[in-house]
Design a protein around this motif. Structure first.
Motif, PDB file in Angstrom:
ATOM      1  N   THR A 173       0.050   2.707  -5.720  1.00  0.00           N
ATOM      2  CA  THR A 173       1.009   1.656  -5.365  1.00  0.00           C
ATOM      3  C   THR A 173       1.023   1.431  -3.866  1.00  0.00           C
ATOM      4  O   THR A 173       1.095   0.295  -3.389  1.00  0.00           O
ATOM      5  CB  THR A 173       2.425   2.024  -5.852  1.00  0.00           C
ATOM      6  N   ARG A 174       0.934   2.520  -3.099  1.00  0.00           N
ATOM      7  CA  ARG A 174       0.861   2.395  -1.638  1.00  0.00           C
ATOM      8  C   ARG A 174      -0.380   1.626  -1.221  1.00  0.00           C
ATOM      9  O   ARG A 174      -0.335   0.773  -0.333  1.00  0.00           O
ATOM     10  CB  ARG A 174       0.871   3.785  -0.982  1.00  0.00           C
ATOM     11  N   LEU A 175      -1.500   1.932  -1.875  1.00  0.00           N
ATOM     12  CA  LEU A 175      -2.752   1.245  -1.549  1.00  0.00           C
ATOM     13  C   LEU A 175      -2.633  -0.253  -1.813  1.00  0.00           C
ATOM     14  O   LEU A 175      -3.012  -1.074  -0.973  1.00  0.00           O
ATOM     15  CB  LEU A 175      -3.907   1.836  -2.367  1.00  0.00           C
ATOM     16  N   VAL A 176      -2.095  -0.612  -2.971  1.00  0.00           N
ATOM     17  CA  VAL A 176      -1.923  -2.035  -3.317  1.00  0.00           C
ATOM     18  C   VAL A 176      -0.990  -2.709  -2.306  1.00  0.00           C
ATOM     19  O   VAL A 176      -1.252  -3.833  -1.842  1.00  0.00           O
ATOM     20  CB  VAL A 176      -1.370  -2.194  -4.744  1.00  0.00           C
ATOM     21  N   PHE A 177       0.088  -2.034  -1.953  1.00  0.00           N
ATOM     22  CA  PHE A 177       1.055  -2.596  -1.007  1.00  0.00           C
ATOM     23  C   PHE A 177       0.401  -2.882   0.334  1.00  0.00           C
ATOM     24  O   PHE A 177       0.505  -4.012   0.863  1.00  0.00           O
ATOM     25  CB  PHE A 177       2.225  -1.622  -0.822  1.00  0.00           C
ATOM     26  N   TYR A 178      -0.290  -1.878   0.902  1.00  0.00           N
ATOM     27  CA  TYR A 178      -0.919  -2.061   2.211  1.00  0.00           C
ATOM     28  C   TYR A 178      -2.017  -3.126   2.158  1.00  0.00           C
ATOM     29  O   TYR A 178      -2.118  -3.982   3.041  1.00  0.00           O
ATOM     30  CB  TYR A 178      -1.517  -0.740   2.707  1.00  0.00           C
ATOM     31  N   GLU A 179      -2.856  -3.061   1.123  1.00  0.00           N
ATOM     32  CA  GLU A 179      -3.976  -3.997   1.040  1.00  0.00           C
ATOM     33  C   GLU A 179      -3.504  -5.436   0.858  1.00  0.00           C
ATOM     34  O   GLU A 179      -4.064  -6.359   1.462  1.00  0.00           O
ATOM     35  CB  GLU A 179      -4.931  -3.596  -0.089  1.00  0.00           C
ATOM     36  N   ASP A 180      -2.505  -5.639   0.029  1.00  0.00           N
ATOM     37  CA  ASP A 180      -2.059  -7.013  -0.195  1.00  0.00           C
ATOM     38  C   ASP A 180      -1.188  -7.530   0.932  1.00  0.00           C
ATOM     39  O   ASP A 180      -1.108  -8.740   1.147  1.00  0.00           O
ATOM     40  CB  ASP A 180      -1.350  -7.119  -1.550  1.00  0.00           C
ATOM     41  N   LEU A 181      -0.562  -6.633   1.669  1.00  0.00           N
ATOM     42  CA  LEU A 181       0.128  -7.044   2.888  1.00  0.00           C
ATOM     43  C   LEU A 181      -0.887  -7.613   3.879  1.00  0.00           C
ATOM     44  O   LEU A 181      -0.676  -8.672   4.490  1.00  0.00           O
ATOM     45  CB  LEU A 181       0.859  -5.837   3.500  1.00  0.00           C
TER      46      LEU A 181
END
Length: 327
Positions: A173-181
């Motif tokens: 979830t952290r990865l998705v959050f950072y990448e999509d930010l």
């Protein structure tokens, strides 16, 4: 065979939803951007396509890792498979780093040799689609952070809560959050570059925007890489998780104190080891009953996957400080 298949499907259902949605969305975006970049010659669009491709590959990897990390502990692996997700996220970091290098290289080339870009309407539509899809994925990731961190945030509070509690979310979830930010920011940069280079003579902005997108990808790689390196080594649970567990333990009136406690994070789950001080004069059978009761309370928490408790008689000294605010 049927039981194994059912077991596999149950693991898939437990896989990280944010990464599955993000992988699908970014695959669609990568194809659309690649087509637009080939027609228009826009470097910023190429960089954005590379970013979406990296995101799609990464989040696909991460979803597989999140499925495997949900496997129950076995005799050979008694601590479970929680750290498998950290390994898959580290693979994702390598992919992002390679894509970031290629993007920065392309940006540098465009600075030295600016290219005329065409297909303005196609680029505009694709980038607006990019902002729409990645923005939706980012919102889903923010809601997932609120859910996994048990923050209870709703409405617009989810936005601020996601930034405050991202460290307590699962690695995928952290990865998705950072990448999509970064994806939304990169799409906005690409959109500005496309508009400016179409209606002005400032062609160098295409290369500048491409390099900036590449640098943002490097930032994501370092941030996610650090988080997962810490996860692989083994990291202590946040203070509020420690306090929450202590309150659950001391809620039993037979438990007088916590002599020692260690909580480590495995993926998105926690392992609890504690030495409890019970009231004096208890029989061994009664003391065991208290231990098993406390263990069951902790094990029923959805964030805790493993509990190991020891018991001793109360030594009359206060070892664990629980403030009134915590209780």
């Amino acid at each position: 065979m049927e039981q194994q298949k059912e077991s596999f499907m149950s693991l898939v259902k437990k896989g990280n939803k944010s990464s599955a949605i993000a992988a699908t969305g970014n695959t669609i975006l990568a194809i659309a951007k690649a087509v637009a970049a080939s027609f228009s010659g826009s470097g910023a669009m190429f960089a954005s396509a590379m970013h979406s491709l990296a995101d799609a590959v990464n989040q696909g990897f991460v979803f597989v890792g999140s499925v495997l990390s949900e496997k129950r502990p076995t005799a050979k692996f008694p601590l479970g498979f929680g750290r498998v997700i950290n390994i898959f996220c580290m693979i994702a970091v390598i992919v992002v780093t390679i894509m970031a290098y290629e993007t920065i290289l392309e940006g540098w080339h465009l600075l030295q040799h600016p290219a005329e870009s065409g297909g303005f309407l196609l680029n505009l539509l694709v980038l607006l689609l990019n902002i729409l899809i990645d923005g939706w994925i980012l919102v889903k990731a923010m809601k997932e952070i609120a859910h996994e961190s048990r923050s209870g945030a709703t409405g617009m509070a989810v936005v601020t809560s996601s930034f405050q509690n991202v460290g307590r979310a699962a690695p995928p979830t952290r990865l998705v959050f950072y990448e999509d930010l970064v994806a939304v920011t990169g799409a906005l940069l690409a959109l500005i570059a496309v508009i400016v280079t179409t209606f002005t003579n400032f062609d160098a902005l295409d290369g500048v925007a491409t390099i900036l997108i590449g640098l943002l990808m490097v930032g994501v790689a370092f941030r996610v890489g650090y988080d997962n390196m810490v996860g692989l080594i083994g990291v202590a649970a946040p203070r509020d998780i420690e306090e929450k567990v202590a309150v659950l333990i001391l809620d039993d009136d037979k438990v007088k104190d916590i002599n020692k406690m260690r909580i480590t994070q495995e993926g998105r789950y926690y392992h609890v080891e504690a030495l409890l001080e019970l009231q004096k004069g208890m029989t061994l059978a009664d003391a065991d009953d208290v231990k098993f009761k406390v263990r069951d309370v902790l094990a029923n928490d959805p964030d805790i996957s493993d509990v190991a408790l020891g018991i001793i008689e109360d030594d009359g000294k206060q070892s664990w400080d629980i403030s009134p605010k915590t209780i």
